[in-house]
Motif scaffolding. Structure first.
Motif, PDB file in Angstrom:
ATOM      1  N   TYR A  29       0.838  -1.210   0.000  1.00 15.12           N
ATOM      2  CA  TYR A  29       0.000   0.000   0.000  1.00 15.12           C
ATOM      3  C   TYR A  29       0.872   1.259   0.000  1.00 15.12           C
ATOM      4  N   PHE A  33       0.219   2.760  -3.495  1.00 20.04           N
ATOM      5  CA  PHE A  33      -0.782   3.813  -3.335  1.00 20.04           C
ATOM      6  C   PHE A  33      -0.137   5.124  -2.868  1.00 20.04           C
ATOM      7  N   GLU A  37       1.275   6.302  -6.512  1.00 19.92           N
ATOM      8  CA  GLU A  37       0.001   6.843  -7.000  1.00 19.92           C
ATOM      9  C   GLU A  37      -0.195   8.295  -6.520  1.00 19.92           C
ATOM     10  N   VAL A  38      -0.256   8.520  -5.208  1.00 20.02           N
ATOM     11  CA  VAL A  38      -0.609   9.871  -4.732  1.00 20.02           C
ATOM     12  C   VAL A  38       0.583  10.833  -4.826  1.00 20.02           C
TER      13      VAL A  38
ATOM     14  N   ASP F  25     -11.232  12.725  -7.792  1.00 20.93           N
ATOM     15  CA  ASP F  25     -10.093  11.850  -7.500  1.00 20.93           C
ATOM     16  C   ASP F  25     -10.135  11.362  -6.062  1.00 20.93           C
ATOM     17  N   CYS F  28     -12.595   8.657  -5.851  1.00 16.47           N
ATOM     18  CA  CYS F  28     -12.110   7.360  -6.352  1.00 16.47           C
ATOM     19  C   CYS F  28     -11.197   6.669  -5.342  1.00 16.47           C
ATOM     20  N   TYR F  29     -10.332   7.433  -4.701  1.00 15.92           N
ATOM     21  CA  TYR F  29      -9.454   6.825  -3.685  1.00 15.92           C
ATOM     22  C   TYR F  29     -10.279   6.276  -2.523  1.00 15.92           C
ATOM     23  N   PHE F  33      -9.792   2.466  -2.882  1.00 17.82           N
ATOM     24  CA  PHE F  33      -8.737   2.071  -1.935  1.00 17.82           C
ATOM     25  C   PHE F  33      -9.301   1.887  -0.518  1.00 17.82           C
TER      26      PHE F  33
END
Lengths: 121, 121, 121, 121, 121, 121
Positions: A29, A33, A37-38, F25, F28-29, F33
């Motif tokens: 994660y 993530f 991702e972020v 966004d 979506c997270y 997630f």
């Protein structure tokens, strides 16, 4: 270059090994993530993101994770002055004790990087 | 231009009147120490300082003060995207509930500024 | 006597040297604004101010800065009992874990002062 | 069996001696109010209560008290997986740095219990 | 006089009715443990205890409970100046946003008490 | 059934529309997630996960997000008693003010669900 490579630098392999040993799912994660991702999103450069991370970690009072991002900020191009200003400003919003603890930690980080005169670094 | 003029913009007079009415000494410390001494320091531009302030205020969970600096960030030149990224990133460090509350507040701030389509602002 | 002399006592010089080495500007703000401006204000005696500082530092969970003010409270005239009551009461507002960690730290501080029977101190 | 016996297990005597030495009144409140009154209430089993305690302590960032309840959770019947899931989930609400620090601590706790392969425990 | 009568004053009955309606067990813990056991302890006068409570509640950022103790402090004999100093000092330890929010709340509390010139109260 | 359907129930569509309007966004997270990846993990049932979420949100002091999960806990099968016990226990770790604010909110949530006698629910 991955965001982890940019922020963790030469410590990437060691950090990843250690995270994997602690918990593989949490590691995934954090890698997939949080970092790739972020933190990898466009819209803010990585230097600004690391200064924001430092502020958040001063608020949390998490010394180990703060040390990682103090080093990370320098690695992605923040100057020592920019990191100092970030910490100084946090005194206004989060109080002097948190800012002071963070500045002591930054002092240690700078010393650990082997600069003889951390102030001029 | 003073830092207060830059961050508070057209609301400066109203904010100062309100602060003075609440407590004159606290107002003086905020004006002279927080804004015109610390936030006025060189070494970080005001836009970055406001994004750092937003992060600290998300950590504190202080909606009124956060609204002031969400507006302030836009006034000193942050784009809507940069503010959104600052809030989004805070989810990683401070958790989704704090990030979500901040994003809702930013949505309201944008609406209050009269943009018909806050998303495209 | 300066507020720093009252609170830091015989450790003043060591604390100031260490703060200066860490960051000279932060040191100046702590000295000139935090200690000699705000904590030096009339309207509350220094003993009450130190008990308030202890409560704020229990809330933050900052052990090093808390230790400084646990010692400071005793230096400016708080009794051991007053400090214990301050810590005990914090359990109601900030929870038992924070209060317990603070009490353990105070126990250590008392031991460090060389009192053979910290409870009767 | 008292709640303390269930949560503290073979360490009960040592913990109680240490608490008493630190502050007898705080010890009594922890024993009589926290453990044997509130945690002893019906309506939630002790395992769930310990997972809730872990979450609260991750939020506080109190490592020593967290270690006590990580061990306590295992003693009252939580599986290693349930503790891991509790920590993992906390990343969503309290951020990754807090979750990561807690997971590292849990890793140490598991090692301290002498399991050669903490992951399979 | 009970500690509740001293702190809650003429609002005691209303507060107790409201607490009982919310949760009877929590009400009993607040009455018997928090107020009449811990806050009733000797070793610190009630005025100091209320100033400590204010500091803890500024740290938590809990406006309703803070309002209760801002009023409570005045009821048990704190002057307006002592409360203002307590709030002002919290800026050092907990940051300006928290101190400012508390001062605004205190301003409202003073207005609610019907003093025409809250500053001279 | 998705985790969102289980926790948000009949409000799912409204919550999703509102989140999307605020920031697509972040929505979506939260959906992909937070809910459908982390909260959907095996190893802890959804009821326990919601009680843990409640504890984390009491720690954060986030009333809106707390209300969502107080309702969510009831939807995924927690009894009113289990939620009350979760809140009551939080007083030990996070202090009475946070627990009290949460219990008042739960009282309101129960009233909003139209139960005439929230206590017996």
């Amino acid at each position: 270059m991955s965001v982890r490579a940019a922020i963790w630098g030469e410590k990437q392999e060691a950090i990843e090994e250690s995270l994997k040993a602690v918990d593989e799912d949490l590691f995934c994660y954090i890698r997939d993530f949080a970092y790739e991702e972020v933190l990898a999103r466009p819209g803010l450069d990585l230097k600004t993101r690391e200064l924001l991370a430092i502020t958040a970690l001063i608020a949390l009072g998490s010394p180990k994770e703060l040390a990682t991002h103090l080093e990370g900020a320098l690695r992605v191009g923040a100057t020592e002055e920019e990191v100092r200003e970030t910490i100084l400003q946090s005194a206004l919003f989060l109080g002097f004790p948190r800012a002071l603890a963070a500045m002591k930690l930054f002092h240690k980080v700078l010393k650990g990087r082997g600069s003889a005169h951390p102030r001029e670094g």
